[in-house]
Design a protein around this motif. Structure first.
Motif, PDB file in Angstrom:
ATOM      1  N   VAL A   1       0.846  -1.200   0.000  1.00 58.21           N
ATOM      2  CA  VAL A   1       0.000   0.000   0.000  1.00 58.21           C
ATOM      3  C   VAL A   1       0.879   1.247   0.000  1.00 58.21           C
ATOM      4  N   SER A   2       0.252   2.392  -0.295  1.00 59.73           N
ATOM      5  CA  SER A   2       0.968   3.659  -0.314  1.00 59.73           C
ATOM      6  C   SER A   2       1.453   4.046   1.084  1.00 59.73           C
ATOM      7  N   THR A   3       2.577   4.754   1.129  1.00 60.79           N
ATOM      8  CA  THR A   3       3.085   5.270   2.401  1.00 60.79           C
ATOM      9  C   THR A   3       2.047   6.167   3.057  1.00 60.79           C
ATOM     10  N   ASN A   4       1.257   6.873   2.227  1.00 57.16           N
ATOM     11  CA  ASN A   4       0.215   7.745   2.769  1.00 57.16           C
ATOM     12  C   ASN A   4      -0.804   6.965   3.593  1.00 57.16           C
ATOM     13  N   VAL A   5      -1.100   5.756   3.159  1.00 61.46           N
ATOM     14  CA  VAL A   5      -2.058   4.918   3.894  1.00 61.46           C
ATOM     15  C   VAL A   5      -1.509   4.621   5.293  1.00 61.46           C
ATOM     16  N   ILE A   6      -0.216   4.291   5.366  1.00 68.78           N
ATOM     17  CA  ILE A   6       0.425   4.014   6.647  1.00 68.78           C
ATOM     18  C   ILE A   6       0.409   5.265   7.520  1.00 68.78           C
ATOM     19  N   SER A   7       0.775   6.406   6.919  1.00 69.86           N
ATOM     20  CA  SER A   7       0.841   7.674   7.661  1.00 69.86           C
ATOM     21  C   SER A   7      -0.518   8.046   8.246  1.00 69.86           C
ATOM     22  N   VAL A   8      -1.565   7.859   7.457  1.00 69.70           N
ATOM     23  CA  VAL A   8      -2.919   8.166   7.933  1.00 69.70           C
ATOM     24  C   VAL A   8      -3.331   7.162   9.006  1.00 69.70           C
ATOM     25  N   ALA A   9      -2.973   5.905   8.827  1.00 68.05           N
ATOM     26  CA  ALA A   9      -3.318   4.868   9.808  1.00 68.05           C
ATOM     27  C   ALA A   9      -2.724   5.190  11.177  1.00 68.05           C
ATOM     28  N   VAL A  10      -1.478   5.684  11.179  1.00 69.30           N
ATOM     29  CA  VAL A  10      -0.798   6.021  12.433  1.00 69.30           C
ATOM     30  C   VAL A  10      -1.551   7.122  13.190  1.00 69.30           C
ATOM     31  N   LEU A  11      -2.276   7.967  12.456  1.00 70.43           N
ATOM     32  CA  LEU A  11      -3.027   9.048  13.091  1.00 70.43           C
ATOM     33  C   LEU A  11      -4.148   8.520  13.991  1.00 70.43           C
ATOM     34  N   PHE A  12      -4.492   7.249  13.826  1.00 71.71           N
ATOM     35  CA  PHE A  12      -5.539   6.668  14.665  1.00 71.71           C
ATOM     36  C   PHE A  12      -4.986   6.141  15.993  1.00 71.71           C
ATOM     37  N   GLU A  13      -3.647   6.227  16.166  1.00 71.37           N
ATOM     38  CA  GLU A  13      -3.052   5.804  17.441  1.00 71.37           C
ATOM     39  C   GLU A  13      -3.656   6.554  18.630  1.00 71.37           C
ATOM     40  N   PRO A  14      -3.780   7.901  18.573  1.00 72.50           N
ATOM     41  CA  PRO A  14      -4.368   8.608  19.722  1.00 72.50           C
ATOM     42  C   PRO A  14      -5.790   8.158  20.043  1.00 72.50           C
ATOM     43  N   ILE A  15      -6.545   7.821  18.994  1.00 69.23           N
ATOM     44  CA  ILE A  15      -7.925   7.381  19.213  1.00 69.23           C
ATOM     45  C   ILE A  15      -7.940   6.049  19.962  1.00 69.23           C
ATOM     46  N   GLY A  16      -7.134   5.113  19.466  1.00 70.75           N
ATOM     47  CA  GLY A  16      -7.043   3.808  20.120  1.00 70.75           C
ATOM     48  C   GLY A  16      -6.521   3.927  21.543  1.00 70.75           C
ATOM     49  N   ALA A  17      -5.465   4.741  21.718  1.00 66.83           N
ATOM     50  CA  ALA A  17      -4.871   4.919  23.048  1.00 66.83           C
ATOM     51  C   ALA A  17      -5.855   5.576  24.011  1.00 66.83           C
ATOM     52  N   SER A  18      -6.617   6.554  23.511  1.00 66.56           N
ATOM     53  CA  SER A  18      -7.587   7.264  24.356  1.00 66.56           C
ATOM     54  C   SER A  18      -8.712   6.340  24.804  1.00 66.56           C
ATOM     55  N   ILE A  19      -9.175   5.483  23.896  1.00 68.80           N
ATOM     56  CA  ILE A  19     -10.240   4.522  24.239  1.00 68.80           C
ATOM     57  C   ILE A  19      -9.744   3.550  25.310  1.00 68.80           C
ATOM     58  N   LEU A  20      -8.528   3.036  25.120  1.00 72.32           N
ATOM     59  CA  LEU A  20      -7.948   2.116  26.099  1.00 72.32           C
ATOM     60  C   LEU A  20      -7.728   2.803  27.442  1.00 72.32           C
ATOM     61  N   ALA A  21      -7.262   4.070  27.409  1.00 75.86           N
ATOM     62  CA  ALA A  21      -7.018   4.818  28.645  1.00 75.86           C
ATOM     63  C   ALA A  21      -8.320   5.058  29.404  1.00 75.86           C
ATOM     64  N   TYR A  22      -9.401   5.235  28.667  1.00 74.99           N
ATOM     65  CA  TYR A  22     -10.713   5.460  29.302  1.00 74.99           C
ATOM     66  C   TYR A  22     -11.134   4.219  30.096  1.00 74.99           C
ATOM     67  N   PHE A  23     -10.955   3.041  29.510  1.00 74.24           N
ATOM     68  CA  PHE A  23     -11.390   1.814  30.169  1.00 74.24           C
ATOM     69  C   PHE A  23     -10.406   1.339  31.249  1.00 74.24           C
ATOM     70  N   ILE A  24      -9.111   1.581  31.031  1.00 71.47           N
ATOM     71  CA  ILE A  24      -8.101   1.077  31.971  1.00 71.47           C
ATOM     72  C   ILE A  24      -7.819   2.064  33.110  1.00 71.47           C
TER      73      ILE A  24
END
Length: 300
Positions: A238-261
């Motif tokens: 896949v394009s590097t752009n796809v990876i770069s955009v995917a990484v932007l979802f790290e804060p979302i995933g981390a925030s959801i986990l932080a809320y529950f943990i």
């Protein structure tokens, strides 16, 4: 090109979840930030050693003095990136810290402009302004809560600048050697740097509770070797752009986990600021023509 056995987006999703766990695991440990960083890197190179010494060790011979210099600077930057980012998590929330670290593409642009004279476009200025506005909203909201939260935000921003420096110094060396060799060299230098930092600052190398050793090992395996290795595999398909955009979802995933943990709740300024930062970085990364075409298909 042969097709992968599984759709690349599935491993990319696993990669995003893996790197999202980084901040969570750090907050679960009792050790000092520099000690966590040291063991994360040490366990990473120990795990990689069998593969490196069996297949790639001879590549070390082609490294020039300049390569060693750049690799050393990259390793030192990586070491202090981890120290400051991990330390930021002691003062500010997982959401604020991880969102501010996603400003990396903007810091990369500043670096490539200063060192490689890349052109400034209207799109770059606009997207940069949006992302900076988002980071200001996060910092302003955190400052209203406490000065220490703002201090944590500043540490996260400096950590973001350092990881960009790590990438800029390493990109030239990476062109001449394999990913395994480059990673082994830089991680080893980073580990040595962290060892002396822990020694000088008087922090303890141990003993620590059993679970801390488990967290240290998981930091090496999940975000370091699993998360980033998956991205390096996926970039073939896949394009590097796809990876770069995917990484932007790290804060979302981390925030959801932080809320529950950790029961970390998001303030309005964090939500608005975080979304603004992600939009700004996404506009910076994605070609506007591609984005317009995508939106047209969705609307049609």
């Amino acid at each position: 090109m042969e097709k992968p056995k599984i759709h690349p987006y599935i491993p990319i999703l696993i990669g995003v979840i893996s790197i999202s766990l980084s901040a969570i695991i750090v907050k679960l440990t009792e050790a000092h930030s520099s000690v966590i960083a040291f063991y994360r890197m040490l366990f990473s190179i120990l795990i990689m050693s069998p593969l490196f010494f069996s297949k790639y060790v001879n590549e070390i011979k082609i490294l020039s003095k300049k390569d060693w210099l750049f690799s050393s600077v990259a390793g030192i930057f990586l070491a202090f990136h981890f120290i400051l980012w991990f330390e930021s998590l002691n003062y500010t929330s997982v959401a604020s810290s991880t969102v501010l670290v996603t400003l990396q593409p903007l810091f990369a642009f500043i670096g490539t402009y200063l060192f490689f004279k890349e052109k400034i476009t209207i799109k770059t200025i606009a997207s940069g302004a949006i992302a900076v506005l988002g980071s200001f909203l996060i910092s302003w909201g955190d400052f209203r809560v406490s000065g220490s939260a703002l201090y944590g935000d500043i540490l996260a921003l400096i950590a973001c600048a350092l990881i960009t420096g790590y990438l800029l110094f390493g990109q030239d060396v990476r062109k001449r050697i394999s990913l395994i060799t480059y990673t082994m060299v830089v991680y080893s230098i980073s580990t040595v740097c962290l060892f002396f930092y822990v020694l000088i600052t008087g922090e303890s190398f141990g003993p620590y509770p059993t679970m801390d050793w488990v967290w240290f090992l998981l930091l090496a395996i999940i975000p370091n070797l699993l998360g980033h290795t998956i991205f390096n595999w996926a970039v073939k398909w896949v394009s590097t752009n796809v990876i770069s955009v995917a990484v932007l979802f790290e804060p979302i995933g981390a925030s959801i986990l932080a809320y529950f943990i950790f029961s970390e709740k998001l303030m309005t300024t964090q939500i608005i600021g975080g979304v603004t930062v992600i939009i700004g970085i996404m506009l910076f990364i994605i070609d506007l023509k591609i984005l317009k075409g995508f939106l047209k298909k969705v609307l049609d």
